[in-house]
Design an enzyme around this catalytic site. Sequence first.
Site, PDB file in Angstrom:
ATOM      1  N   SER A  76      39.499  49.810  65.288  1.00  0.00           N
ATOM      2  CA  SER A  76      39.291  49.526  66.709  1.00  0.00           C
ATOM      3  C   SER A  76      38.897  50.793  67.476  1.00  0.00           C
ATOM      4  CB  SER A  76      40.566  48.950  67.324  1.00  0.00           C
ATOM      5  OG  SER A  76      40.982  47.807  66.624  1.00  0.00           O
TER       6      SER A  76
HETATM    7  N1  SAH Z   1      43.991  47.784  63.852  1.00  0.00           N
HETATM    8  C1  SAH Z   1      42.994  47.818  62.824  1.00  0.00           C
HETATM    9  C2  SAH Z   1      41.984  46.709  63.068  1.00  0.00           C
HETATM   10  C3  SAH Z   1      41.293  46.289  61.853  1.00  0.00           C
HETATM   11  S1  SAH Z   1      40.172  44.945  62.103  1.00  0.00           S
HETATM   12  C4  SAH Z   1      42.313  49.168  62.841  1.00  0.00           C
HETATM   13  O1  SAH Z   1      42.137  49.729  63.914  1.00  0.00           O
HETATM   14  O2  SAH Z   1      41.923  49.651  61.781  1.00  0.00           O
HETATM   15  C5  SAH Z   1      41.255  43.560  62.010  1.00  0.00           C
HETATM   16  C6  SAH Z   1      42.036  43.400  60.740  1.00  0.00           C
HETATM   17  O3  SAH Z   1      42.712  42.149  60.804  1.00  0.00           O
HETATM   18  C7  SAH Z   1      41.215  43.372  59.466  1.00  0.00           C
HETATM   19  O4  SAH Z   1      41.710  44.318  58.560  1.00  0.00           O
HETATM   20  C8  SAH Z   1      41.389  41.950  58.948  1.00  0.00           C
HETATM   21  O5  SAH Z   1      41.392  41.846  57.534  1.00  0.00           O
HETATM   22  C9  SAH Z   1      42.760  41.605  59.515  1.00  0.00           C
HETATM   23  N2  SAH Z   1      43.023  40.170  59.607  1.00  0.00           N
HETATM   24  C10 SAH Z   1      42.195  39.174  60.005  1.00  0.00           C
HETATM   25  N3  SAH Z   1      42.824  37.989  59.938  1.00  0.00           N
HETATM   26  C11 SAH Z   1      44.090  38.232  59.499  1.00  0.00           C
HETATM   27  C12 SAH Z   1      45.226  37.424  59.209  1.00  0.00           C
HETATM   28  N4  SAH Z   1      45.227  36.087  59.362  1.00  0.00           N
HETATM   29  N5  SAH Z   1      46.351  38.031  58.769  1.00  0.00           N
HETATM   30  C13 SAH Z   1      46.408  39.374  58.599  1.00  0.00           C
HETATM   31  N6  SAH Z   1      45.372  40.199  58.846  1.00  0.00           N
HETATM   32  C14 SAH Z   1      44.220  39.632  59.284  1.00  0.00           C
END
Ligand code: SAH
Length: 226
Positions: A76
Site C-alpha cells: 500500500s
Molecule cells: N498491507 C499489505 C497490502 C497487500 S495487498 C501491504 O502493504 O503490503 C492486499 C493483500 O490482501 C494481498 O496480499 C492479498 O493476497 C490479501 N488478501 C486478499 N484477499 C484476502 C483474504 N480473503 N484473506 C486474506 N488475505 C487476503
Amino acid sequence: MAAHMLISEANRRGIGMTSQRTRERLIARLCEAGITHPDVLRVMRELPRHLFVDEALASRAYEDSPLPIGHGQTISQPYTVARMTQTLLEHGPCDTVLEVGTGSGFQTAVLAALVRRVYSVERIASLQDCAQQRLRLLKVRNVRFLYGDGFLGWSDYAPYDGILVTAAPRGVPRVLADQLAPTGTLVLPMGEGDRQVLMRVIRTADGFEQLVLEPVSFVPLIAGVA
Ligand code: SAH
C-alpha cells in the site's frame, strides 16, 4: 565480484545515499496530507520500507506510491498505511489488532510497533512467508500469522480492539465486525473498481457506527485461500 553482487551493492549504496533525504520528504508529505499522530509519524520515519519490496524497486520505496509485490498484489501507499493506522489508533486504546491481508508485511510492522499484539491473515502462502522472514530480520516478535481466508477473521484470538483490512470487500464483512471488542474499530476499504472508499466502523452499545472517510484504491478481498 559477480554482476548481481555488484548490482545489489550499488543498490544498497544508492539507498544509503538517498534514503535520509527522501524519507524526510515522505514524512513532510504525510504531515501535509493530515497525518498528525506523532507515533505513527515516528514509525513511518523509522521503518525501512525498502526491505519490503523487491530489490529492483528499492530506490522507489520512499515515494508515496503503491508498488507491486508479485502475485498481482501491491504494497500500500505510505499515506494510506499511515491514514489507516492513525484512524485505528485515534478512537481509543488499541491492545490487540487483527490485520487482514499481510501482503509485504509493511503495514503489519507498522502496527506491531504501535500495539501489543498483531494477528495477521493472508491467503497467498509465499507472500506470507516473505513477510514473516522480513519481520524476523527486523526482530519484530509480537505478530502471529495465519494462512487462511480473512473473510473469516481469526476467531481464536477475538475479540480485537482493532481490525484493519488491506484489500477491498464489496460490503462490511459481518464476521469481521462481530470479532470487534466493545468500542473496537474496524478500518477497511470497501467497494469495487474506481468507486472504493475508506471506511471506519465502530462497535457501539447498540450496534455499529459507520463513517466514510475518503476515496481509495485497493486490490479486491478474495474469498478462499490461493
Ligand atoms: N498491507 C499489505 C497490502 C497487500 S495487498 C501491504 O502493504 O503490503 C492486499 C493483500 O490482501 C494481498 O496480499 C492479498 O493476497 C490479501 N488478501 C486478499 N484477499 C484476502 C483474504 N480473503 N484473506 C486474506 N488475505 C487476503
